[in-house]
Design a protein around this motif. Structure first.
Motif, PDB file in Angstrom:
ATOM      1  N   ASP A  58       0.838  -1.209   0.000  1.00  0.00           N
ATOM      2  CA  ASP A  58       0.000   0.000   0.000  1.00  0.00           C
ATOM      3  C   ASP A  58       0.871   1.257   0.000  1.00  0.00           C
ATOM      4  OD1 ASP A  58      -1.843   2.022   0.345  1.00  0.00           O
ATOM      5  OD2 ASP A  58      -2.932   0.995   1.953  1.00  0.00           O
ATOM      6  N   GLN A  59       0.863   1.969  -1.098  1.00  0.00           N
ATOM      7  CA  GLN A  59       1.684   3.172  -1.271  1.00  0.00           C
ATOM      8  C   GLN A  59       1.127   4.372  -0.513  1.00  0.00           C
ATOM      9  OE1 GLN A  59       4.537   3.449  -3.286  1.00  0.00           O
ATOM     10  NE2 GLN A  59       4.489   1.257  -3.620  1.00  0.00           N
ATOM     11  N   THR A  60      -0.135   4.285  -0.083  1.00  0.00           N
ATOM     12  CA  THR A  60      -0.759   5.427   0.579  1.00  0.00           C
ATOM     13  C   THR A  60      -0.471   5.471   2.076  1.00  0.00           C
ATOM     14  OG1 THR A  60      -2.853   4.274   1.022  1.00  0.00           O
ATOM     15  CG2 THR A  60      -2.637   5.399  -1.106  1.00  0.00           C
ATOM     16  N   LYS A  61       0.070   4.392   2.637  1.00  0.00           N
ATOM     17  CA  LYS A  61       0.344   4.347   4.072  1.00  0.00           C
ATOM     18  C   LYS A  61       1.825   4.620   4.342  1.00  0.00           C
ATOM     19  CE  LYS A  61      -3.161   0.939   5.221  1.00  0.00           C
ATOM     20  NZ  LYS A  61      -4.099   1.447   6.139  1.00  0.00           N
ATOM     21  N   ASN A  63       5.296   4.197   6.640  1.00  0.00           N
ATOM     22  CA  ASN A  63       5.876   3.028   7.311  1.00  0.00           C
ATOM     23  C   ASN A  63       5.363   2.894   8.740  1.00  0.00           C
ATOM     24  OD1 ASN A  63       7.284   2.179   5.102  1.00  0.00           O
ATOM     25  ND2 ASN A  63       9.182   3.195   5.679  1.00  0.00           N
ATOM     26  N   ASN A  64       5.171   4.022   9.414  1.00  0.00           N
ATOM     27  CA  ASN A  64       4.641   3.973  10.782  1.00  0.00           C
ATOM     28  C   ASN A  64       3.228   3.400  10.811  1.00  0.00           C
ATOM     29  OD1 ASN A  64       6.947   4.948  12.006  1.00  0.00           O
ATOM     30  ND2 ASN A  64       6.277   7.081  11.918  1.00  0.00           N
ATOM     31  N   ASP A  65       2.393   3.794   9.835  1.00  0.00           N
ATOM     32  CA  ASP A  65       1.036   3.252   9.755  1.00  0.00           C
ATOM     33  C   ASP A  65       1.070   1.750   9.491  1.00  0.00           C
ATOM     34  OD1 ASP A  65      -0.100   5.733  10.194  1.00  0.00           O
ATOM     35  OD2 ASP A  65      -0.396   6.163   8.055  1.00  0.00           O
ATOM     36  N   LYS A  66       2.008   1.335   8.640  1.00  0.00           N
ATOM     37  CA  LYS A  66       2.134  -0.097   8.342  1.00  0.00           C
ATOM     38  C   LYS A  66       2.562  -0.876   9.583  1.00  0.00           C
ATOM     39  CE  LYS A  66       3.150   0.575   3.467  1.00  0.00           C
ATOM     40  NZ  LYS A  66       4.103   0.381   2.370  1.00  0.00           N
ATOM     41  N   ILE A  67       3.484  -0.319  10.345  1.00  0.00           N
ATOM     42  CA  ILE A  67       3.953  -0.979  11.567  1.00  0.00           C
ATOM     43  C   ILE A  67       2.805  -1.128  12.562  1.00  0.00           C
ATOM     44  CG2 ILE A  67       5.427  -0.701  13.602  1.00  0.00           C
ATOM     45  CD1 ILE A  67       7.501   0.568  11.657  1.00  0.00           C
ATOM     46  N   LYS A  68       2.011  -0.072  12.715  1.00  0.00           N
ATOM     47  CA  LYS A  68       0.855  -0.146  13.612  1.00  0.00           C
ATOM     48  C   LYS A  68      -0.121  -1.218  13.153  1.00  0.00           C
ATOM     49  CE  LYS A  68       1.028   4.660  15.070  1.00  0.00           C
ATOM     50  NZ  LYS A  68       0.397   5.988  14.934  1.00  0.00           N
ATOM     51  N   ALA A  69      -0.398  -1.259  11.860  1.00  0.00           N
ATOM     52  CA  ALA A  69      -1.324  -2.256  11.324  1.00  0.00           C
ATOM     53  C   ALA A  69      -0.758  -3.667  11.492  1.00  0.00           C
ATOM     54  CB  ALA A  69      -1.621  -1.965   9.855  1.00  0.00           C
ATOM     55  N   LEU A  70       0.536  -3.818  11.279  1.00  0.00           N
ATOM     56  CA  LEU A  70       1.177  -5.132  11.449  1.00  0.00           C
ATOM     57  C   LEU A  70       1.101  -5.608  12.892  1.00  0.00           C
ATOM     58  CD1 LEU A  70       4.381  -4.930   9.243  1.00  0.00           C
ATOM     59  CD2 LEU A  70       2.523  -6.576   9.030  1.00  0.00           C
ATOM     60  N   SER A  71       1.227  -4.696  13.822  1.00  0.00           N
ATOM     61  CA  SER A  71       1.179  -5.090  15.231  1.00  0.00           C
ATOM     62  C   SER A  71      -0.205  -5.595  15.622  1.00  0.00           C
ATOM     63  CB  SER A  71       1.612  -3.941  16.132  1.00  0.00           C
ATOM     64  OG  SER A  71       0.676  -2.891  16.087  1.00  0.00           O
ATOM     65  N   ASN A  72      -1.224  -5.193  14.875  1.00  0.00           N
ATOM     66  CA  ASN A  72      -2.582  -5.670  15.126  1.00  0.00           C
ATOM     67  C   ASN A  72      -2.908  -6.950  14.372  1.00  0.00           C
ATOM     68  OD1 ASN A  72      -3.199  -3.509  16.830  1.00  0.00           O
ATOM     69  ND2 ASN A  72      -3.782  -2.222  15.104  1.00  0.00           N
ATOM     70  N   MET A  73      -2.058  -7.315  13.437  1.00  0.00           N
ATOM     71  CA  MET A  73      -2.290  -8.504  12.618  1.00  0.00           C
ATOM     72  C   MET A  73      -1.621  -9.700  13.290  1.00  0.00           C
ATOM     73  SD  MET A  73      -1.365  -8.979   8.586  1.00  0.00           S
ATOM     74  CE  MET A  73      -2.453  -7.668   8.082  1.00  0.00           C
ATOM     75  N   GLN A  74      -2.405 -10.727  13.568  1.00  0.00           N
ATOM     76  CA  GLN A  74      -1.866 -11.902  14.247  1.00  0.00           C
ATOM     77  C   GLN A  74      -0.777 -12.561  13.396  1.00  0.00           C
ATOM     78  OE1 GLN A  74      -4.793 -14.793  15.387  1.00  0.00           O
ATOM     79  NE2 GLN A  74      -3.291 -16.223  16.096  1.00  0.00           N
ATOM     80  N   ASN A  75       0.393 -12.698  13.955  1.00  0.00           N
ATOM     81  CA  ASN A  75       1.546 -13.352  13.327  1.00  0.00           C
ATOM     82  C   ASN A  75       2.084 -12.620  12.098  1.00  0.00           C
ATOM     83  OD1 ASN A  75       1.414 -15.392  15.267  1.00  0.00           O
ATOM     84  ND2 ASN A  75       0.045 -16.612  14.022  1.00  0.00           N
ATOM     85  N   GLY A  76       1.656 -11.386  11.882  1.00  0.00           N
ATOM     86  CA  GLY A  76       2.124 -10.640  10.714  1.00  0.00           C
ATOM     87  C   GLY A  76       3.618 -10.415  10.718  1.00  0.00           C
ATOM     88  N   LEU A  77       4.143  -9.949  11.845  1.00  0.00           N
ATOM     89  CA  LEU A  77       5.586  -9.702  11.931  1.00  0.00           C
ATOM     90  C   LEU A  77       6.386 -10.994  11.855  1.00  0.00           C
ATOM     91  CD1 LEU A  77       5.688  -6.918  14.661  1.00  0.00           C
ATOM     92  CD2 LEU A  77       6.091  -6.664  12.215  1.00  0.00           C
ATOM     93  N   GLU A  78       5.883 -12.038  12.489  1.00  0.00           N
ATOM     94  CA  GLU A  78       6.604 -13.310  12.498  1.00  0.00           C
ATOM     95  C   GLU A  78       6.776 -13.868  11.092  1.00  0.00           C
ATOM     96  OE1 GLU A  78       4.122 -12.515  14.526  1.00  0.00           O
ATOM     97  OE2 GLU A  78       4.846 -12.852  16.568  1.00  0.00           O
TER      98      GLU A  78
END
Length: 88
Positions: A58-61, A63-78
């Motif tokens: 997503d080019q509209t977000k 990096n900070n927004d992506k990090i926040k969204a990833l932290s809410n996504m189960q197992n996203g970072l892993e």
């Protein structure tokens, strides 16, 4: 009748999963089984993985927004760490 739709939906999901894995394999050095295993290890299905990829692309977000969204996504970072680990 409902059972037929469920069977068709399951078959369509299997075909979609295989197609996605094949596309990822073509774009990377990862093999289908490696991607499948990574998803299993991180308890992530293909729909969740698709959401993860859409978020990253997503080019509209910011990096900070992506990090926040990833932290809410189960197992996203892993799974991202796992993918990067296999790519390098």
């Amino acid at each position: 009748m409902n059972n037929q739709w469920q069977k068709k939906a399951k078959q369509a999901q299997k075909e979609t999963d295989a197609e996605l894995s094949n596309q990822i394999t073509q774009l990377s050095s990862l093999k289908y089984k490696e991607i499948e295993q990574l998803l299993i290890e991180n308890s992530m299905n293909t729909a969740e993985f698709n959401q993860l990829i859409k978020l990253i692309k997503d080019q509209t977000k910011s990096n900070n927004d992506k990090i926040k969204a990833l932290s809410n996504m189960q197992n996203g970072l892993e799974i991202l760490v796992g993918l990067v680990g296999k790519l390098i």
